[in-house]
Design a protein around this motif. Sequence first.
Motif, PDB file in Angstrom:
ATOM      1  N   ASP A  43       0.849  -1.194   0.000  1.00 60.22           N
ATOM      2  CA  ASP A  43       0.000   0.000   0.000  1.00 60.22           C
ATOM      3  C   ASP A  43       0.885   1.245   0.000  1.00 60.22           C
ATOM      4  O   ASP A  43       1.852   1.335   0.759  1.00 60.22           O
ATOM      5  N   GLY A  44       0.565   2.183  -0.849  1.00 56.57           N
ATOM      6  CA  GLY A  44       1.332   3.419  -0.892  1.00 56.57           C
ATOM      7  C   GLY A  44       2.531   3.379  -1.821  1.00 56.57           C
ATOM      8  O   GLY A  44       3.158   4.416  -2.057  1.00 56.57           O
ATOM      9  N   TRP A  45       2.871   2.192  -2.326  1.00 55.41           N
ATOM     10  CA  TRP A  45       3.963   2.095  -3.287  1.00 55.41           C
ATOM     11  C   TRP A  45       3.459   2.522  -4.665  1.00 55.41           C
ATOM     12  O   TRP A  45       2.275   2.374  -4.982  1.00 55.41           O
ATOM     13  N   SER A  46       4.356   3.011  -5.493  1.00 57.40           N
ATOM     14  CA  SER A  46       4.007   3.398  -6.857  1.00 57.40           C
ATOM     15  C   SER A  46       4.078   2.164  -7.750  1.00 57.40           C
ATOM     16  O   SER A  46       5.146   1.577  -7.921  1.00 57.40           O
ATOM     17  N   LYS A  47       2.948   1.743  -8.316  1.00 58.50           N
ATOM     18  CA  LYS A  47       2.869   0.518  -9.116  1.00 58.50           C
ATOM     19  C   LYS A  47       3.130   0.822 -10.596  1.00 58.50           C
ATOM     20  O   LYS A  47       2.794   1.890 -11.099  1.00 58.50           O
ATOM     21  N   ALA A  48       3.721  -0.135 -11.288  1.00 60.27           N
ATOM     22  CA  ALA A  48       4.067   0.054 -12.697  1.00 60.27           C
ATOM     23  C   ALA A  48       3.626  -1.137 -13.528  1.00 60.27           C
ATOM     24  O   ALA A  48       3.678  -2.290 -13.086  1.00 60.27           O
ATOM     25  N   THR A  49       3.175  -0.863 -14.740  1.00 62.77           N
ATOM     26  CA  THR A  49       2.842  -1.869 -15.742  1.00 62.77           C
ATOM     27  C   THR A  49       3.918  -1.831 -16.827  1.00 62.77           C
ATOM     28  O   THR A  49       4.786  -0.965 -16.815  1.00 62.77           O
ATOM     29  N   PRO A  50       3.902  -2.779 -17.771  1.00 65.18           N
ATOM     30  CA  PRO A  50       4.952  -2.801 -18.804  1.00 65.18           C
ATOM     31  C   PRO A  50       5.090  -1.471 -19.529  1.00 65.18           C
ATOM     32  O   PRO A  50       4.089  -0.823 -19.854  1.00 65.18           O
ATOM     33  N   SER A  51       6.338  -1.077 -19.789  1.00 61.15           N
ATOM     34  CA  SER A  51       6.581   0.214 -20.412  1.00 61.15           C
ATOM     35  C   SER A  51       6.148   0.231 -21.874  1.00 61.15           C
ATOM     36  O   SER A  51       5.835   1.288 -22.417  1.00 61.15           O
ATOM     37  N   ASP A  52       6.159  -0.923 -22.519  1.00 63.83           N
ATOM     38  CA  ASP A  52       5.726  -1.009 -23.913  1.00 63.83           C
ATOM     39  C   ASP A  52       4.644  -2.066 -24.009  1.00 63.83           C
ATOM     40  O   ASP A  52       4.917  -3.245 -24.218  1.00 63.83           O
ATOM     41  N   ALA A  53       3.391  -1.639 -23.865  1.00 65.18           N
ATOM     42  CA  ALA A  53       2.271  -2.570 -23.792  1.00 65.18           C
ATOM     43  C   ALA A  53       2.064  -3.333 -25.093  1.00 65.18           C
ATOM     44  O   ALA A  53       1.474  -4.412 -25.096  1.00 65.18           O
ATOM     45  N   ARG A  54       2.571  -2.812 -26.198  1.00 65.36           N
ATOM     46  CA  ARG A  54       2.338  -3.464 -27.490  1.00 65.36           C
ATOM     47  C   ARG A  54       2.978  -4.838 -27.565  1.00 65.36           C
ATOM     48  O   ARG A  54       2.521  -5.707 -28.313  1.00 65.36           O
ATOM     49  N   PHE A  55       4.044  -5.044 -26.815  1.00 61.45           N
ATOM     50  CA  PHE A  55       4.802  -6.283 -26.935  1.00 61.45           C
ATOM     51  C   PHE A  55       4.664  -7.177 -25.709  1.00 61.45           C
ATOM     52  O   PHE A  55       5.471  -8.077 -25.510  1.00 61.45           O
TER      53      PHE A  55
END
Length: 240
Positions: free
Chosen positions: A71-83
Amino acid sequence: MSKASMRHQIAHAFMALVPKSPTKRVTVAELARFLDMDRKTFYNYFDNIDNLMVWIYRDYLSSMLDGRAFDGWSKATPSDARFDPYPDLPFYARNVRGSMLDQGPYFKTMAYHWEDHRQYYSVVFSSTCYIDLFNYIVALFQPLFREDVEFFLAGRDMPGIVVDFLSEYHVMGVFGRLRYHYTQTNKFIMQDELDPFWNYAHIMMKRSVDACFETVERQGLARFLGRANLDRYRGLQGSE
């Protein structure tokens, strides 16, 4: 049964079958027989076996980051969603503490997943039968580690090739070490003595970035006007 539940059932069956066939690829047909389901049913949930393997890893990370510990952490998804086959699943999180990133709890919790499924990962990280999961992980994390290097730069200029080098170096350091343990040793990786070292990659990342700069004192009018001293990039050569 929900789609999520069926995906987990297929995943658990696959992870159970892989260690039983360490030199031969588990096929969709074998998996379907094990689950007593129609082979075509598999394709309602996954495109192929490689897609399933990526989902297993990414689903764990997404579920892990849903926990209260992050909780409170900055979450990230893939930087290049196309691949990426699962662009909406978060897989990385940052815990910012002033000028530092405290990533230790993240890496330790992630490693428990590998430890809990050591037999499975020891095969998929060493066998040529499957997707090269290690290379996928490196490609997935390297852009985020590059952002971490830029975080430590804090606006200072560094050649892009050096930023790439530092991010690649530390990605390989984290995941190369984990892969080594789960393919080459029988050691338990969660020893209490190692607790202070789970953030080692980012501690060294910050120190490497800072060591690449020297402080240049302002002179003349700039000094008279009270402008701050300048951090100038010099690389590591000649640093103490």
